[in-house]
Design a protein around this motif. Structure first.
Motif, PDB file in Angstrom:
ATOM      1  N   ARG A 134      -2.011  15.450   2.187  1.00 37.50           N
ATOM      2  CA  ARG A 134      -0.863  14.642   1.750  1.00 37.50           C
ATOM      3  C   ARG A 134      -0.094  13.980   2.724  1.00 37.50           C
ATOM      4  O   ARG A 134       0.407  12.910   2.638  1.00 37.50           O
ATOM      5  CB  ARG A 134      -0.041  15.606   0.688  1.00 37.50           C
ATOM      6  CG  ARG A 134       1.058  14.796  -0.109  1.00 37.50           C
ATOM      7  CD  ARG A 134       1.846  15.715  -0.745  1.00 37.50           C
ATOM      8  NE  ARG A 134       2.824  16.382  -0.106  1.00 37.50           N
ATOM      9  CZ  ARG A 134       3.741  17.216  -0.495  1.00 37.50           C
ATOM     10  NH1 ARG A 134       3.959  17.607  -1.774  1.00 37.50           N
ATOM     11  NH2 ARG A 134       4.535  17.764   0.137  1.00 37.50           N
ATOM     12  N   ILE A 144      -1.745  11.214   4.176  1.00 35.78           N
ATOM     13  CA  ILE A 144      -1.768   9.946   3.476  1.00 35.78           C
ATOM     14  C   ILE A 144      -0.527   9.549   3.550  1.00 35.78           C
ATOM     15  O   ILE A 144      -0.020   8.058   3.458  1.00 35.78           O
ATOM     16  CB  ILE A 144      -2.102  10.525   1.958  1.00 35.78           C
ATOM     17  CG1 ILE A 144      -3.713  10.664   1.960  1.00 35.78           C
ATOM     18  CG2 ILE A 144      -1.794   9.248   1.081  1.00 35.78           C
ATOM     19  CD1 ILE A 144      -3.918  11.380   0.723  1.00 35.78           C
ATOM     20  N   ASP A 145       0.645  10.399   3.594  1.00 37.61           N
ATOM     21  CA  ASP A 145       2.231   9.758   3.714  1.00 37.61           C
ATOM     22  C   ASP A 145       2.259   8.964   4.801  1.00 37.61           C
ATOM     23  O   ASP A 145       2.981   7.663   5.064  1.00 37.61           O
ATOM     24  CB  ASP A 145       3.205  10.909   3.538  1.00 37.61           C
ATOM     25  CG  ASP A 145       3.330  11.591   2.223  1.00 37.61           C
ATOM     26  OD1 ASP A 145       2.776  11.023   1.273  1.00 37.61           O
ATOM     27  OD2 ASP A 145       3.704  12.734   2.058  1.00 37.61           O
ATOM     28  N   LYS A 158       0.412   5.787   4.545  1.00 36.66           N
ATOM     29  CA  LYS A 158       1.494   4.801   3.665  1.00 36.66           C
ATOM     30  C   LYS A 158       2.423   4.055   4.444  1.00 36.66           C
ATOM     31  O   LYS A 158       2.634   2.846   4.151  1.00 36.66           O
ATOM     32  CB  LYS A 158       2.061   5.719   2.334  1.00 36.66           C
ATOM     33  CG  LYS A 158       2.579   4.741   1.664  1.00 36.66           C
ATOM     34  CD  LYS A 158       3.301   5.809   0.424  1.00 36.66           C
ATOM     35  CE  LYS A 158       4.613   6.622   0.901  1.00 36.66           C
ATOM     36  NZ  LYS A 158       5.218   7.493   0.124  1.00 36.66           N
ATOM     37  N   ASN A 159       3.207   5.031   5.295  1.00 35.05           N
ATOM     38  CA  ASN A 159       4.318   4.445   6.027  1.00 35.05           C
ATOM     39  C   ASN A 159       3.965   3.423   6.828  1.00 35.05           C
ATOM     40  O   ASN A 159       4.470   2.424   7.107  1.00 35.05           O
ATOM     41  CB  ASN A 159       5.128   5.541   6.800  1.00 35.05           C
ATOM     42  CG  ASN A 159       5.768   6.502   5.771  1.00 35.05           C
ATOM     43  OD1 ASN A 159       5.991   6.139   4.841  1.00 35.05           O
ATOM     44  ND2 ASN A 159       6.113   7.791   6.376  1.00 35.05           N
ATOM     45  N   PHE A 168       1.230   1.582   6.660  1.00 31.14           N
ATOM     46  CA  PHE A 168       0.726   0.190   6.069  1.00 31.14           C
ATOM     47  C   PHE A 168       1.827  -0.292   5.184  1.00 31.14           C
ATOM     48  O   PHE A 168       1.692  -1.597   5.495  1.00 31.14           O
ATOM     49  CB  PHE A 168      -0.108   0.983   4.822  1.00 31.14           C
ATOM     50  CG  PHE A 168      -0.565  -0.063   3.675  1.00 31.14           C
ATOM     51  CD1 PHE A 168      -1.609  -0.949   3.991  1.00 31.14           C
ATOM     52  CD2 PHE A 168       0.169  -0.212   2.472  1.00 31.14           C
ATOM     53  CE1 PHE A 168      -1.929  -2.109   3.159  1.00 31.14           C
ATOM     54  CE2 PHE A 168      -0.206  -1.440   1.617  1.00 31.14           C
ATOM     55  CZ  PHE A 168      -1.400  -2.197   1.970  1.00 31.14           C
ATOM     56  N   ILE A 169       2.993   0.194   5.199  1.00 28.28           N
ATOM     57  CA  ILE A 169       4.112  -0.571   4.474  1.00 28.28           C
ATOM     58  C   ILE A 169       4.714  -1.176   5.857  1.00 28.28           C
ATOM     59  O   ILE A 169       5.242  -2.315   5.451  1.00 28.28           O
ATOM     60  CB  ILE A 169       5.095   0.369   3.947  1.00 28.28           C
ATOM     61  CG1 ILE A 169       4.839   0.961   2.784  1.00 28.28           C
ATOM     62  CG2 ILE A 169       6.562  -0.487   3.785  1.00 28.28           C
ATOM     63  CD1 ILE A 169       5.515   2.044   2.291  1.00 28.28           C
ATOM     64  N   ASP A 187      -8.025  -2.876  -2.411  1.00 28.79           N
ATOM     65  CA  ASP A 187      -7.764  -2.090  -3.595  1.00 28.79           C
ATOM     66  C   ASP A 187      -9.111  -1.842  -4.459  1.00 28.79           C
ATOM     67  O   ASP A 187      -9.465  -1.102  -5.008  1.00 28.79           O
ATOM     68  CB  ASP A 187      -6.399  -2.430  -4.586  1.00 28.79           C
ATOM     69  CG  ASP A 187      -6.259  -1.585  -5.854  1.00 28.79           C
ATOM     70  OD1 ASP A 187      -6.128  -0.396  -5.401  1.00 28.79           O
ATOM     71  OD2 ASP A 187      -6.567  -2.113  -6.923  1.00 28.79           O
TER      72      ASP A 187
END
Length: 750
Positions: free
Chosen positions: A644, A647-648, A651-652, A654-655, A713
């Motif tokens: 997790r 992935i976080d 995600k960060n 990626f953002i 996606d």
């Protein structure tokens, strides 16, 4: 194919033979519990073996039951004597009944319970015991008792008793033995073998104890019965001895009467012996037989005729047993007087010494001065073939203290004529202290006589030596008689071991009920155990396949179990963690943030776990409490946060990347459009056109970025995008990048 069929036939026949042997052997052992003289047994296990065998292996083994029962009954008949047609018919009746009984029991059980016999439910156990036992066993009891009656083995009065005891023995045998056979060979094997300890061993132990008690009580009853029988036999024997002695005393009194009289007349002799004849029914006749010399013969005969015996003469028998005048001899022993006269008149004048056997006895009595009995004879005055004997009592006129004196002074003989049956029956009739039907059977045989040559026998058969028989001897006028006493069937009936047998029957009934209880309990236990094993297997499967780590701990915080996912997460084997404190892998388990409390389940808490290699793993922890019997346990569920957090982070990142990539073309578009909108480029159309083209290209770039995000996606969800690779020129791409970034660079003043 032929070889296979032959082997199957041989195997089938061997199975039939094996069943027959087991049936006969077990049945013979069961008869050890029989009540004398031998057909009544409280349990017949072979009946249970028969019905259980047919239920397990099918109807085709029914001939084995028939053959086993036939063998057993012929075996019993052989032990009691030679097998004859009657014994064979009885055995065929019993064998047919045994086979039909087993068949009926199987049919009833299969129609009510089914083909698979588990005996786990109370209803099925009751039905099995009732139908295969008391109901089906009505058949063989009816066949067996009817066969005994029709073939003369039992009387009609004994039919109900034989039928009942046969039925009881078979019914109890089924209820006790059939479950034991199922335990050894029944299906399903897992269920029945599991009952060896819970049902089989307790049943066998209780049965063994019950049989030992039965044998102990039976021995006590047997000793009591034997004592009663020997008391009766010895009392009868002593009465026989006293009776024979009284007969000798009767002859002794005649001897005294003759010696004390000058002359004995027929009237005097009649008067003297009447009392003895009236009170001693065992005496067939009493006579006075004087010694008559040859030279005295005519005078002796004349004197007898003068006294009223007109046809009196001394005679003997020829080879055809016809009376003829006695031949010339030095002396005669003549029947002078005999009573009762009417039945013995034809013996008057008979020379007793004309028979060599009787002459030998006469000479022995003369020389010894003692009464001497002849061996078995058929009496002259009796046309029957019943055994009789003569007892000679010597009478002397003068001294008799030496052999010469006895020979010189012999006067004659007092003679008793006896029939053995009359003597014995007279004694038996006087046995009033016992019931007549309890009196033993008597068999009297002279010493040295053939086995089947009896002086007296209470029954037509030969003497059978049994454990209750008793023998004694009597000395009768120098002859030794062996007297054997044997219990009668009436004696057995009045001395049957009902206490031991009733206790045995009651005990076996209790054992049968206990067997039913054990079967029900073991069946329920097996069902519960199977259910537990099934649920446990399900739980193990769930725990084994669970992707989350699951631990159980007790109130002391010691680890009780861990699933494979936990082993993989913590790098420990189950054995290494069992019994270890939870803090070994969860150092902060008792911290304030994740405090274990008995107040119910705790929510998820983030903490870390410590692997075997001392590396920390970020986890989420949840705890719940459960009660197992009288102990409290806790379930700890651990969720690995490593993925997790990765992935976080992605995600960060990626953002951040997407923000940067989107901001760059937007800044360029914004700068270009601002210059165009300001009007400062109206004078320079070429530069204005260049800025508009730049803004348009960045719009296309934004469109491509959005499409790329959508394509990624789709690739993650359905992998539907086909990727094509091609070679491009690098310099135009660099020029395009510079143009795209120029506005953003100017805005940033770099």
């Amino acid at each position: 194919m032929t070889t296979l069929k032959t082997s199957q036939i041989v195997s089938y026949l061997l199975t039939i033979l094996l069943l027959a042997v087991v049936y006969a052997m077990v049945g013979r052992l069961a008869l050890l519990l029989a009540i004398p003289p031998g057909y009544v047994t409280a349990i017949f296990p072979s009946a249970g073996i028969a019905v259980a065998t047919l239920l397990i292996w099918g109807w085709r083994l029914a001939p084995g039951v028939f053959l086993g029962s036939l063998t057993l009954n012929l075996w019993v008949s052989l032990e009691q004597g030679v097998i004859d047609s009657t014994g064979l018919r009885v055995a065929l009746f019993a064998a047919s009944g045994a086979m039909l009984q087993a068949y009926a029991g199987v049919l009833l059980v299969k129609r009510t319970i089914g083909s698979v016999i588990t005996l786990s439910k109370e209803q099925n156990i009751i039905l099995f015991f009732l139908l295969a036992g008391p109901v089906a066993c009505l058949i063989n009891a009816s066949f067996g008792a009817t066969g005994l009656y029709l073939n003369g083995k039992i009387a009609l009065d004994d039919f109900a008793y034989s039928w009942f005891t046969w039925w009881v023995g078979d019914a109890i045998g089924v209820m006790i033995t059939a479950p034991l056979v199922f335990i050894l060979f029944g299906r399903p094997a897992q269920l029945w073998r599991s009952r060896i300890k819970t049902v089989g061993l307790p049943l066998i132990s209780i049965m063994s104890l019950l049989i030992l008690v039965f044998f102990w009580v039976s021995k006590w009853e047997y000793e009591r019965t034997r004592y009663d029988f020997e008391t009766i036999a010895k009392d009868t024997h002593e009465k026989l001895r006293a009776s024979f002695n009284s007969y000798v005393d009767a002859l002794s009194s005649i001897e005294r009467f003759v010696v004390s009289s000058e002359h004995v007349s027929g009237t005097e002799f009649n008067t003297f012996v009447q009392h003895m004849l009236a009170h001693k029914p065992g005496i067939n006749g009493l006579s006075w037989n004087p010694l008559v010399l040859y030279e005295q013969r005519e005078a002796f005969e004349a004197a007898a005729r003068a006294e009223g015996y007109l046809a009196f003469s001394i005679f003997e028998h020829d080879t055809f047993k016809r009376p003829v005048p006695a031949g010339e001899r030095d002396e005669y022993i003549v029947v002078r007087y005999i009573e009762p006269l009417e039945t013995n008149k034809k013996a008057l004048g008979f020379d007793v010494g004309s028979n060599p056997v009787r002459l030998k006895a006469l000479n022995q009595a003369r020389d010894k001065g003692l009464p001497v009995a002849t061996k078995r004879i058929n009496l002259v005055q009796d046309n029957s073939q019943e055994a009789g004997f003569l007892l000679f009592y010597p009478v002397y006129k003068g001294a008799s203290d030496s052999l010469e004196a006895r020979r010189d002074n012999l006067h004659g003989f007092a003679v008793g004529v006896f029939r053995v049956a009359d003597i014995v029956n007279a004694v038996v009739q006087k046995q009033m202290i016992y019931k007549l039907e309890e009196l033993p059977l008597l068999f009297i045989r002279e010493e040295g006589a053939a086995e089947n040559e009896y002086l007296y026998a209470s029954s037509p058969g030969e003497y059978q030596h049994t454990t209750l028989s008793w023998s004694g001897s009597l000395a009768i006028g120098g002859q030794i008689w062996q007297i054997h006493y044997q219990p009668s069937s009436a004696f057995y009936k009045t001395h049957q071991g009902w206490q031991a047998w009733a206790a045995l029957v009651a005990g076996f009934v209790v054992v049968s009920l206990f067997s039913a209880f054990l079967l029900a309990m073991s069946g329920r236990s097996f069902y519960i155990q199977s259910l537990v094993e099934h649920r446990t297997a399900e739980l193990k499967g769930i725990l084994s396949s669970a992707i989350e780590t699951i631990l159980t701990i007790n109130e002391a915080g010691l680890i009780k179990s861990i699933n494979p996912a936990g082993e993989a997460l913590l790098a420990y084997r189950r054995e290494e963690l069992s019994g270890r404190p939870i803090t070994q892998v969860l150092p902060q388990f008792y911290s304030e943030e994740a405090q274990l409390t008995p107040n119910g389940p705790l929510g998820w808490r983030d903490t870390h776990a410590l692997r075997k290699d001392k590396k920390q793993v970020d986890i989420a922890l949840a705890v719940s409490k459960y009660l197992a019997v009288d102990q409290v346990f806790y379930t700890v569920i651990i969720h690995d946060l490593t993925e997790r957090k990765r992935i976080d982070q992605m995600k960060n990142e990626f953002i951040s990347t997407v923000s940067h990539e989107l901001r760059t073309p937007l800044t360029s578009i914004k700068g270009s459009l601002s210059l165009v909108n300001s009007g400062r480029l109206d004078a320079t159309p070429d530069k204005k056109e260049t800025l508009l083209r730049l803004a348009f290209d960045n719009c296309l770039r934004l469109e491509r970025l959005v499409n790329d995000l959508l394509d990624f996606d789709k690739m993650n969800v359905a992998s539907e995008i086909d990727v094509h690779y091609e070679v491009i020129r690098l310099v135009p791409l660099i020029d395009q990048a510079i143009s795209s970034l120029e506005g953003y660079a100017q805005h940033a003043r770099i």
